[in-house]
Write an enzyme that holds these catalytic residues in place. Structure first.
Site, PDB file in Angstrom:
ATOM      1  N   LYS A 171       0.846  -1.198   0.000  1.00  0.00           N
ATOM      2  CA  LYS A 171       0.000   0.000   0.000  1.00  0.00           C
ATOM      3  C   LYS A 171       0.877   1.242   0.000  1.00  0.00           C
ATOM      4  CE  LYS A 171      -1.644   2.987   2.774  1.00  0.00           C
ATOM      5  NZ  LYS A 171      -1.871   4.083   1.860  1.00  0.00           N
ATOM      6  N   GLU A 248       9.375   2.113  11.120  1.00  0.00           N
ATOM      7  CA  GLU A 248      10.340   3.210  11.040  1.00  0.00           C
ATOM      8  C   GLU A 248       9.526   4.485  11.117  1.00  0.00           C
ATOM      9  OE1 GLU A 248      13.423   3.141  11.343  1.00  0.00           O
ATOM     10  OE2 GLU A 248      13.772   1.015  11.002  1.00  0.00           O
ATOM     11  N   CYS A 282      13.333  11.600   7.495  1.00  0.00           N
ATOM     12  CA  CYS A 282      13.311  11.272   8.925  1.00  0.00           C
ATOM     13  C   CYS A 282      14.693  11.406   9.536  1.00  0.00           C
ATOM     14  CB  CYS A 282      12.740   9.876   9.136  1.00  0.00           C
ATOM     15  SG  CYS A 282      13.474   8.665   8.066  1.00  0.00           S
ATOM     16  N   GLU A 381       9.149  16.574  15.664  1.00  0.00           N
ATOM     17  CA  GLU A 381       9.608  16.539  14.268  1.00  0.00           C
ATOM     18  C   GLU A 381       8.695  17.433  13.430  1.00  0.00           C
ATOM     19  OE1 GLU A 381       8.829  12.916  11.969  1.00  0.00           O
ATOM     20  OE2 GLU A 381      10.898  13.009  11.281  1.00  0.00           O
TER      21      GLU A 381
END
Ligand code: TXE
Length: 480
Positions: A171, A248, A282, A381
């Site tokens: 997906k 992750e 990231c 973040e």
């Protein structure tokens, strides 16, 4: 381009077409892609289950050859695929082509790994007994990908899954379907048998949830936000049978700059890490922890470098910072600019919505100074072209600030001191540590992943990928 789902080797037109919008030029539609539902996911999983036994026992030369052909095709078409990627995600063209090349290398690496998977034979503590340890495929793997690396992240999940004999239901992220569709076409042309690799477009909470709850899925590999990652893990553990899961997620990566750093290197490492790919990585160093002796020179040099970086259309060759991926992401980034100001930090550069030759989601890269470790801009973040400078007295304070985070993906230090570099490598809380290198640059043959709130489960990439994509079996034989 009109996308199709891929289920059991059939291309399915699907319904509820959604436009794939170019963030560099919002008037341009890159393609239209269908929205899958639970029934389609179930059909894809059934197809994978039907193919599972045969693929698990398939000849490793066959698997090698398929992955090798996929690697060669991706490499041969890197300009075309890079252009497509740049158009749908907004990554400047040179970086987009670089990402495609990375995907080709990843497929090439795992083509080899298909041949190299080994086991162990141990002496037993019992006389006349053999102990054998082998690795078998996990089964059917659900792969859920984010938008920020539209081809490299799918590649580093799909390639090991297939190499080690697993079937896949993939997906992609809603915002970048075209790159995944192109990759799926390449895999079919490379000879992946029907049902071994399936692709379903659609919303996370529909297609993603259907994957994480279906008993036919044995494992889920996910990259995305912390919040979604937590709910994916919870669903995998709550499912019956429980699923293997690998996450992750985010980072708030620190880059320490010590007084003895080479200023040119430090500024390069910081600016390239924080602002390339529009900061949508990231591994981007969103916290720059700078010792007071070099602080002012570092900030001045960083601002000078930022002033020269052109924000623009991803396909313009002189663009360094492309648009952000969406209006929603732009709003979120600008919100963090407001939050930083309200908290008392100094906006030293950028932080505004800006224009290019076409209408898009453009903003100037952000540099905050006078940031303290407790501010939200130093803890959360942003996932934008964003860096916050935290001034510290010395290495000891820098280390404490660097480790003062819920995350632990990547971290870096710029120093010419072997003593501090060595100490930092041993004492950083992150899963990856860089010395005089950007926190965002990694090799595809080495393990990738973090600690604490950044990652969960076995590492991705390199030989370590076998930990997730295989299941260990221990066999005892009475040898007579
Ligand atoms: O992430 P999501 P989004 C961060 C970044 C970004 C924010 C939101 O801060 O601004 O996340 O991005 C699927 N069950 N990162 O919305 O929602 C979804 O369809 C199963 C950081 O893209 O986590 C997509 O395919 N799947 C990160 C994938 O999960 C679900 C990279 C990721 O989407 C689901 C990306 C559900 N309930 C975003 N809901 C990094 N650090 O690398 C959604 N999905």
């Amino acid at each position: 381009m009109k996308g199709h789902h891929l289920i059991g080797g059939e291309w399915i037109a699907g319904t509820d077409l959604v436009p794939d919008i170019n963030p560099s030029d919002t008037g341009e539609i890159v393609g239209e892609f269908p929205t899958g539902d639970e029934a389609l996911v179930n059909a894809a999983i059934e197809a994978a289950l039907a193919a599972k036994h045969g693929w698990a026992r398939s000849n490793i030369q066959l698997r090698h050859d398929i992955l090798r052909r996929a690697s060669d095709a991706i490499m041969a078409r890197r300009e075309e695929l890079g252009t497509l990627l740049a158009r749908e995600e907004g990554k400047p063209i040179a970086e987009a082509i670089g990402e495609v090349v990375r995907a080709a290398h990843v497929f090439g690496f795992f083509a080899g790994e298909a041949l190299r998977l080994g086991g162990e034979k141990l002496p037993s503590i019992r006389d006349g007994v053999d102990v054998e340890i082998t690795r078998e495929p996990v089964g059917v793997v659900g792969i859920i990908a984010p938008w920020n690396f539209p081809i490299a992240i799918p590649a580093w999940k799909i390639a090991p899954a297939l190499a080690f004999g697993n079937c896949v239901v993939f997906k992609p992220a809603e915002m970048v379907p075209a790159s995944s569709y192109a990759l799926a076409r390449i895999l079919v042309e490379a000879g992946v048998p029907a049902g071994v690799f399936n692709l379903v477009f659609g919303k996370g909470r529909v297609v993603g949830t259907a994957l994480t709850s279906h008993p036919g899925i044995d494992a889920i590999s996910f990259t995305g936000s912390v919040g979604t990652g937590r709910s994916v893990a919870a669903a995998c553990v709550a499912a019956s049978p429980m699923k293997k899961v690998q996450l992750e997620m985010g980072g708030k990566n620190p880059l320490i700059v010590l007084d003895d750093a080479d200023l040119v290197v430090a500024v390069d490492v910081a600016v390239n890490g924080a602002y390339l790919s529009t900061g949508q990585r990231c591994t981007s160093p969103e916290r720059l922890i700078v010792a007071e002796g070099i602080h002012d020179r570092f900030v001045a040099a960083a601002i000078e470098k930022l002033s020269a970086m052109k924000v623009g259309h991803a396909l313009d060759p002189d663009t360094i910072v492309g648009p952000v991926v969406s209006e929603g992401q732009l709003d979120s980034n600008l919100d963090y600019v407001r939050l930083g100001r309200e908290a008392g930090a100094t906006l030293a550069f950028g932080g505004e919505r800006t224009q290019a030759r076409t209408p898009g989601f453009y903003m100037t890269p952000v540099l905050f100074t006078d940031v303290s470790s407790d501010m939200r801009i130093a803890r959360e973040e942003t996932f934008g072209p964003f860096a916050a400078v935290i001034r510290v007295k010395d290495y000891e304070e820098a280390l404490a600030v660097a480790n003062d985070t819920e995350f632990g993906l990547s971290s870096g230090i710029c120093t010419t001191s072997l003593k501090y570099a060595s100490h930092y490598k041993r004492n950083s809380n992150a899963g990856m540590v860089m010395v005089n290198l950007p926190t965002a640059g990694v090799d595809y043959h080495a393990p990738f992943g973090g600690r604490r709130g950044s990652s969960y489960g076995p590492r991705e990439q390199g030989r370590y990928a076998a930990e997730f994509y295989t299941s260990v079996k221990t066999a005892y034989t009475a040898a007579g």
